[in-house]
Write a protein that holds these residues in place. Sequence first.
Motif, PDB file in Angstrom:
ATOM      1  N   ASN A   3      -2.543   1.432  10.363  1.00 52.28           N
ATOM      2  CA  ASN A   3      -3.343   1.681   9.168  1.00 52.28           C
ATOM      3  C   ASN A   3      -4.140   2.970   9.241  1.00 52.28           C
ATOM      4  O   ASN A   3      -4.438   3.580   8.216  1.00 52.28           O
ATOM      5  CB  ASN A   3      -4.301   0.510   8.911  1.00 52.28           C
ATOM      6  N   ALA A  13      -5.065  -6.202   4.401  1.00 55.18           N
ATOM      7  CA  ALA A  13      -5.876  -4.990   4.540  1.00 55.18           C
ATOM      8  C   ALA A  13      -6.819  -5.057   5.730  1.00 55.18           C
ATOM      9  O   ALA A  13      -7.217  -4.017   6.265  1.00 55.18           O
ATOM     10  CB  ALA A  13      -6.662  -4.741   3.260  1.00 55.18           C
ATOM     11  N   ARG A  32       0.837  -1.198   0.000  1.00 54.56           N
ATOM     12  CA  ARG A  32       0.000   0.000   0.000  1.00 54.56           C
ATOM     13  C   ARG A  32       0.879   1.258   0.000  1.00 54.56           C
ATOM     14  O   ARG A  32       1.648   1.465  -0.917  1.00 54.56           O
ATOM     15  CB  ARG A  32      -1.004  -0.058   1.153  1.00 54.56           C
TER      16      ARG A  32
END
Length: 389
Positions: free
Chosen positions: A296, A261, A244
């Motif tokens: 994240n 994710a 990412r």
Amino acid sequence: MSQEKEQSRYEALAEKWLKGTITPEEAQEYAAWYNAGQDAPVDIPASFAASEAEQEKRIWNKITARTGFPGHTATVAPSRRRRWWVAAAVTAAIVTAGYCWQHLQTKTLPAWQLATHAPDAAPGSDKAVLTLSNGRQILLDSAGNGALAQQGGVRIVKNEDGSILYADDHSGALTDTVYNIMSVPKGGQYKLILPDGSRVWLNAASSLKYPVAFSNRERSVELTGEGYFEVAASAASPFRVTVRNTQIAVLGTSFNIMGYADETGIQTTLLSGAVKVKQGTTEKMLTPGQQAVVNNENGRISVGETETALATAWKDGQFRFSGNNIPMVLRQIGRWYNIDIVYQGSIPQGHITGKVPRNMKLSGVIRILELSGIRCRQEAGRLLVFPSS
């Protein structure tokens, strides 16, 4: 019998119990050995209980409720404990096997434990799809050994051990803009040898995008999911992994990246060498034995010491947990057994510590979860998880 052989013998019996293949005679042998007294400590998972005694009591109460076998207490004296390769819940359960094995097989279970007609989910295996630059896809688990394809001066070969090798004949026909993608589905794993000789192991539900020939200036790949890397050293050509918005830069080293994710962060665990983890304008250098976690939500990087074997256990055929929360444990199980985790109400709270082989069928894992206080039931393509009692 030597101590080492004795340890191996009873670990084998414990594994048989997990797989449901232990005989009544073997169960009695294990119980007799345990009751003779042990001196070494046993690992107790800190799940659902504030103390070891409370955990043991919960496990024992569950066993006696299922078997109807009375007359025993839940307390295990410290001098009778022994370290095992699986969670203490398994040890506590198998102690009773020599007395109540037959009864356990026939005892009526609660509704959430009732067996269904769904087939027992098999563990994952070596499987992946290789997508070439022209869009052609090759199913690697069914492809034969030998040359699979050729693009310019690069031959793509499947080795006898199932790994994929890129052999560059140095024809100069290709540039580093020609990419392949290896995709590993849920219930799979695969090994890849890149054009520079670097080795990559991909975990379930993961993929790697990479050039079929690296340039002399840089070696860059893109990872989704989880991969373990052993990078060939090259001071003139840094190796970079992008997950990412995070980059991991190395020269020659071995490390694991977990960047699914649905997890809370991207974990980079360094085994040897040195790596630099970069998120935005923030950079952190790692030394062996350290792990960097990129949050994240806010992109912050935290670095700390870690037990590297926990991060790489999947590559070595194990689940290993050390205080992992239950949803994270279940996500790992779901990826490896290619099943969806479906919560039937509130999500169970608590943490799991233990070590379990990844080659057992799902029913064996369910036994461990149940004895750790996690109520679940297998259905076709799903694992139903019920609120803790």
